[in-house]
Design an enzyme around this catalytic site. Structure first.
Site, PDB file in Angstrom:
ATOM      1  N   GLU A 348      78.507  56.682   1.914  1.00 46.34           N
ATOM      2  CA  GLU A 348      79.714  57.501   1.709  1.00 46.34           C
ATOM      3  C   GLU A 348      79.450  58.775   0.906  1.00 46.34           C
ATOM      4  O   GLU A 348      80.233  59.145   0.043  1.00 46.34           O
ATOM      5  CB  GLU A 348      80.790  56.675   0.988  1.00 46.34           C
ATOM      6  CG  GLU A 348      81.228  55.470   1.782  1.00 46.34           C
ATOM      7  CD  GLU A 348      82.184  54.568   1.009  1.00 46.34           C
ATOM      8  OE1 GLU A 348      83.092  54.015   1.648  1.00 46.34           O
ATOM      9  OE2 GLU A 348      82.029  54.390  -0.201  1.00 46.34           O
TER      10      GLU A 348
HETATM   11  C1  TNX Z   1      82.951  50.798   1.132  1.00 43.62           C
HETATM   12  S1  TNX Z   1      80.486  49.754   1.807  1.00 43.62           S
HETATM   13  C2  TNX Z   1      82.069  51.119   0.124  1.00 43.62           C
HETATM   14  C3  TNX Z   1      82.417  50.850  -1.251  1.00 43.62           C
HETATM   15  C4  TNX Z   1      83.802  50.304  -1.388  1.00 43.62           C
HETATM   16  C5  TNX Z   1      84.092  49.331  -0.291  1.00 43.62           C
HETATM   17  C6  TNX Z   1      85.441  48.672  -0.411  1.00 43.62           C
HETATM   18  C7  TNX Z   1      79.925  50.780   1.028  1.00 43.62           C
HETATM   19  C8  TNX Z   1      78.523  50.851   1.126  1.00 43.62           C
HETATM   20  N1  TNX Z   1      80.778  51.533   0.322  1.00 43.62           N
HETATM   21  O1  TNX Z   1      82.275  52.030  -2.021  1.00 43.62           O
HETATM   22  O2  TNX Z   1      83.893  49.669  -2.629  1.00 43.62           O
HETATM   23  O3  TNX Z   1      84.006  49.971   0.937  1.00 43.62           O
HETATM   24  O4  TNX Z   1      85.630  47.698   0.567  1.00 43.62           O
END
Ligand code: TNX
Length: 540
Positions: A348
């Site tokens: 992300e």
């Molecule tokens: C996605 S999965 C994220 C996290 C969040 C999560 C909540 C991922 C690698 N990043 O930053 O906490 O979703 O479900």
């Protein structure tokens, strides 16, 4: 063939194959004599013959039958002479058996001596290389219980099976029978995010303990995120002191000292669980940016963040100081961590342009390699040049576009390995259904059946089973603030993910699993776990 029934799923006999299969046939043959000689009365007095059908994760081979072994105050746990590790497993087993049995079993550091009928033997067998790092054999009959393994880790896994063969209440009888077992995948992980909400080492130890009963062998710690930096770093002390001082919702947060982290690593090691620390970069770094102005491109530190948005922060890719920071942090974390992996996040990073992301991840990976560690990162790294030998943690969904999955498959063709944490299967922070009180639902609801009913060996097109290291259940904590919240979200779904990682593909059956899972209810309750009583499971 009644004896072999324990080998069967609902689909009838499975043919044992490979060395373990032959082993299973041999132990079954050895058992045939006493059992066929036993009269009906004796069989009726034997321990519950279905205990072997209730083990989670399902062992590779089981053969219930024959009289069980009754533990009493004279029972001794005898462990291979000269092995402190075997003795350590014995001590943990004695402690684990105490609540259910009321017995304080004595542990002896030699497996010689004693009568044949006086107890539990934990035996390391240097010739049993075919059992691998974690395989074991277990045999329980009227004279005692013997667990044999090539490695101490195998003794520990076998001891978890033994715990499940002792009833939670009532007479402490180990059901008679044999098990020949080894895992399908080497990596069976659980991740806990202590950044969004702070959790103490004691809380994480408790979580780890419950998971180790189900043969989980990796504890992935999500140590840093926008809302908090949770591990002391000597060369950058404000990370923890300032960056650790809050959490989602504005609570006080907290951080672990190095001594506390080391203590957890040791505790995990005693349970043959490898700790994987994650420093999430180049996004998810607001806590670091807030702690050091010099890490920001504009030289201005932002305020600390207590919300739940993702994807807004980025390290300053153009500044050399950023890479000094990365090298310092990864060096200190590596020094504290005996395990093979350093997880560098990489998810992300929406505030980092792609070219910058690739530049940054290239250098961060080199910093991991410089510490003699293997890179683990979220699967977005697939499109930005993972170094050879890197493990990618897949967190997409069933419905993730084929093109994104194909990037992972492409990286695998170039030598990457995969850990599977599909968010719509293995994310423990997803609500079970609309009524679940903590939890998110961006990946959809994840009922217990959905978390269980998929095959890690065939999940991603173009990723052969041999490239799959294993699975990991991930507990993100934006909405999970307490042990009670964590229990509710992780249990029972974490058991299903643990089974997917351990049990042979041929044993995976929802109809059989839901019955085995139901039998874990009283066990979880006895351990103080406030699990979710999923309606699709016939809880005892
Ligand atoms: C996605 S999965 C994220 C996290 C969040 C999560 C909540 C991922 C690698 N990043 O930053 O906490 O979703 O479900």
């Amino acid at each position: 063939m009644r004896l072999l029934s324990g080998l069967n799923g609902p689909r009838g006999p499975r043919r044992p194959s490979g060395p373990l299969g032959l082993l299973a046939l041999a132990v079954c043959a050895a058992l045939l004599v006493p059992v066929s000689a036993a009269g009906a009365g004796q069989r009726a007095r034997a321990a519950d013959p279905t205990a072997y059908d209730r083990i989670v994760p399902a062992p590779a081979h089981t053969a219930p039958g024959g009289p069980g072994y009754r533990l009493d105050a004279r029972t001794v746990i005898r462990t291979t002479a000269g092995s402190a590790a075997a003795r350590g497993v014995g001590e943990l087993l004695a402690r684990a058996l105490r609540p259910a049995t009321g017995l304080a079993l004595r542990v002896s550091g030699t497996d010689a001596g004693g009568s044949a009928a006086d107890g539990i033997r934990l035996r390391l067998d240097a010739r049993a290389a075919d059992q691998g790092e974690e395989g074991y054999r277990l045999r329980a009959d009227g004279t005692g219980v013997v667990i044999t393994a090539y490695r101490p880790a195998g003794l520990f896994r076998g001891a978890q099976t033994l715990r499940q063969l002792v009833p939670v209440t009532g007479r402490p009888v180990v059901a008679g029978g044999t098990v020949a077992d080894a895992p399908r995948f080497p990596y069976r992980g659980a991740m806990i995010d202590i950044a969004r909400h702070f959790f103490t080492v004691e809380q994480v130890k408790r979580y780890l303990d419950r998971l180790a009963l189900y043969k989980v062998n990796v504890l992935h710690l999500h140590l840093t995120d926008d809302q908090g930096w949770r591990l002391a770093v000597d060369s950058w002390p404000r990370l923890a002191e300032h960056g650790g001082g809050t959490e989602v919702g504005g609570g006080p947060g907290g951080y672990w000292t190095k001594a506390q982290y080391r203590d957890l690593v040791r505790y995990a090691g005693e349970r043959y669980v490898e700790v994987v620390p994650e420093i999430d970069m180049p996004g998810h770094v607001n806590a670091a940016l807030a702690s050091y102005a010099e890490l920001n491109c504009d030289g201005v530190a932002p305020a600390r963040y207590t919300g739940t948005k993702v994807g807004f922060s980025s390290l300053c890719v153009a500044k050399e100081r950023t890479y000094e920071f990365v090298a310092d942090v990864l060096r200190e974390v590596a020094e504290l961590t005996p395990g093979r992996y350093l997880h560098i996040g990489g998810d992300e990073a929406y505030a980092t342009p792609h070219a910058d992301y690739a530049t940054f991840m290239g250098r961060a990976q080199q910093a991991v390699v410089a510490q003699g560690k293997t890179v683990l990162a979220w699967h977005q790294l697939a499109g930005a040049g993972p170094v050879s030998g890197t493990a990618l943690q897949y967190w997409g969904l069933d419905r993730t576009p084929a093109a994104e999955k194909a990037k992972v498959a492409g990286a695998v063709r170039a030598g990457a390995k995969v850990v599977l944490s599909p968010a719509d299967r293995a994310y423990l922070d997803m609500k079970y259904d609309a009524a679940t009180r903590p939890g998110l639902s961006w990946a959809g609801y994840v009922p217990v059946r959905r978390a269980y009913e998929w095959d890690p060996g065939a999940y991603l097109a173009g990723v052969e089973e041999a490239a799959v290291l294993g699975v990991e259940a991930a507990l993100w904590t934006e909405t999970v603030a307490t042990t009670a919240d964590a229990d509710l979200m992780a249990f029972p779904r974490a058991l299903g993910i643990a089974e997917l990682g351990w049990s042979p593909a041929s044993a995976l059956s929802w109809d059989a699993y839901r019955l085995r899972l139901a039998a874990q209810g009283p066990r979880l309750t006895a351990l103080g776990v406030g699990y979710y009583r999923a309606p699709e499971v016939p809880w005892a």
